[in-house]
Design an enzyme around this catalytic site. Structure first.
Site, mmCIF file in Angstrom:
data_model
loop_
_atom_site.group_PDB
_atom_site.id
_atom_site.type_symbol
_atom_site.label_atom_id
_atom_site.label_comp_id
_atom_site.label_asym_id
_atom_site.label_seq_id
_atom_site.Cartn_x
_atom_site.Cartn_y
_atom_site.Cartn_z
ATOM 1 N NE ARG A 103 -3.840 0.684 1.905
ATOM 2 C CZ ARG A 103 -5.059 0.787 2.424
ATOM 3 N NH1 ARG A 103 -5.260 1.518 3.496
ATOM 4 N NH2 ARG A 103 -6.079 0.162 1.876
ATOM 5 C CG HIS A 130 -8.271 0.099 -2.997
ATOM 6 N ND1 HIS A 130 -7.525 -1.015 -2.656
ATOM 7 C CD2 HIS A 130 -8.924 0.461 -1.845
ATOM 8 C CE1 HIS A 130 -7.716 -1.302 -1.389
ATOM 9 N NE2 HIS A 130 -8.555 -0.424 -0.870
ATOM 10 C CD GLN A 133 -13.100 -1.575 -0.979
ATOM 11 O OE1 GLN A 133 -12.321 -1.503 -0.043
ATOM 12 N NE2 GLN A 133 -14.333 -2.051 -0.837
ATOM 13 C CG ASP A 221 -13.149 6.962 -1.736
ATOM 14 O OD1 ASP A 221 -12.999 6.714 -0.524
ATOM 15 O OD2 ASP A 221 -12.187 7.035 -2.536
ATOM 16 C CB CYS A 261 -13.985 1.751 -0.371
ATOM 17 S SG CYS A 261 -13.571 3.504 -0.234
ATOM 18 N NE ARG A 289 -10.272 -5.029 0.376
ATOM 19 C CZ ARG A 289 -9.541 -4.039 0.907
ATOM 20 N NH1 ARG A 289 -10.148 -2.988 1.428
ATOM 21 N NH2 ARG A 289 -8.219 -4.073 0.880
HETATM 22 N N1 CP Z 1 -11.220 0.084 2.220
HETATM 23 C C1 CP Z 1 -9.958 -0.034 2.697
HETATM 24 O O1 CP Z 1 -8.992 -0.322 1.971
HETATM 25 O O2 CP Z 1 -9.857 0.114 4.054
HETATM 26 P P1 CP Z 1 -8.501 0.371 4.865
HETATM 27 O O3 CP Z 1 -7.927 1.656 4.357
HETATM 28 O O4 CP Z 1 -8.916 0.435 6.296
HETATM 29 O O5 CP Z 1 -7.559 -0.761 4.602
HETATM 30 N N1 NVA Z 2 -9.684 7.086 -1.601
HETATM 31 C C1 NVA Z 2 -9.384 6.584 -0.287
HETATM 32 C C2 NVA Z 2 -9.680 5.125 -0.209
HETATM 33 C C3 NVA Z 2 -9.440 4.493 1.143
HETATM 34 C C4 NVA Z 2 -9.677 3.011 1.147
HETATM 35 C C5 NVA Z 2 -7.933 6.883 0.029
HETATM 36 O O1 NVA Z 2 -7.079 6.725 -0.865
HETATM 37 O O2 NVA Z 2 -7.635 7.293 1.156
#
Ligand code: CP
Ligand code: NVA
Length: 314
Positions: A103, A130, A133, A221, A261, A289
């Protein structure tokens, strides 16, 4: 040759269907207590440069359920690209683990890690995409609307960032209609918009009500993604009118569902009434997930298992 899971657009439609079917099978097996230790003795390294609840918990739990082990590397642990180059990190951990999840901010970092690693790499969120997701979200859609997603009309209301861009990939791959509503200046990346138009799978507007009209699915989101916190005040102003609330939902189809999400900023992009209401499937998404990512990990390490999984009858 090894495969990675960095985006959806590298998948064939058959592979997508295979992953969704395997995820559904693993979910059904878990519910009846049937163990599936396909990755016994295997290790996943999880490299996080941003915070997480769902991604960390579901990957770590998923690996345990598959008989393997996961190592959590927090943002300050390895200093990827700072303490040590992406290339050196990739080459070193490839000697010890079977799979890497990352990530990070720049999508290029994930691409470089995958290029330099000799083991498969999974994108656990970048600023561009992502895909984990989306796989869970498509699984949730199939549970609600049946396996053929082509009839489903999805409206995405909000920031044209990583989630919206992943929806564009998903619509192109699975062949459903997508309508995006983003404020001016917050549209998705131009290349993504081009792809959206070329494939005639959807439209982009700055009018949320227009996007949501007759939709089966209304998705949103956060307005301020991780790494953009300094822009939060300005964004709250710019996204005014893009809240998913009861009034906006009146434009959707009867029976439409609401997706997010998570994490949610209640009272900003979505109201309490809607996210906690009967149309919300956000906890199904969060649960899926786990199942969807287990399917991805099994596929990357033991692709033969995907090939022998056929969708169960509807
Ligand atoms: N939706 C998602 O990826 O959640 P987190 O950021 O908590 O991992
Ligand atoms: N768009 C958000 C998604 C989190 C799962 C971010 O990047 O923070």
């Amino acid at each position: 040759m090894k495969r990675d899971f960095l985006d959806l657009s590298s998948l064939s439609r058959e592979e997508l269907n295979g992953l969704l079917a395997l995820g559904a099978r693993l979910k059904a097996e878990l519910k009846i207590g049937l163990e599936h230790p396909y990755l016994r003795g295997r290790t996943l390294a999880m490299v996080f440069q941003k915070p997480s609840l769902r991604t960390r918990v579901t990957f770590e739990t998923g690996m345990a359920q598959l008989g393997g082990h996961a190592i959590y590397l927090a943002p300050n642990d390895i200093g990827i690209g700072e303490r040590e180059s992406v290339k050196d990190v990739a080459r070193n951990i490839s000697r010890a683990v079977d799979l890497i999840m990352i990530r990070t901010f720049s999508h290029e970092t994930a691409v470089e890690l995958a290029r330099e690693a000799s083991v498969p790499v999974i994108n656990g969120l970048t600023d561009l995409l992502h895909p984990c997701q989306l796989l869970a979200d498509l699984m949730t859609l199939q549970e609600r609307f049946g396996r053929d997603l082509r009839k489903v009309r999805v409206a995405f209301v909000g920031d044209g960032f990583n989630l919206a861009q992943s929806w564009i990939e998903a619509a192109a791959l699975a062949g459903f209609e997508l309508r995006l509503a983003s404020p001016k200046g917050y549209e998705p990346d131009k290349d993504f918009m081009k792809r959206l138009r070329n494939e005639e799978i959807g439209t982009i507007t700055d009018d949320p009500a227009e996007a949501v009209k007759d939709a089966d699915v209304v998705y949103t989101d956060t307005w301020t993604s991780m790494g953009r916190e300094k822009e939060a005040v300005q964004r709250r102003r710019d996204f005014k009118g893009f809240q998913v609330n009861d009034a906006l939902m009146k434009n959707a189809r009867k029976g439409a569902i609401v997706m997010h999400c998570l994490p949610a900023h209640r009272g900003e992009e979505i109201t309490d009434d809607v996210i906690d209401g009967p149309r919300s499937v956000v906890l199904d998404q969060a649960e899926n997930r786990l199942h969807a990512q287990k399917a991805v990990m099994v596929w990357l390490i033991r692709p033969e298992i995907l090939q022998t999984t056929s969708p169960s009858p509807e």
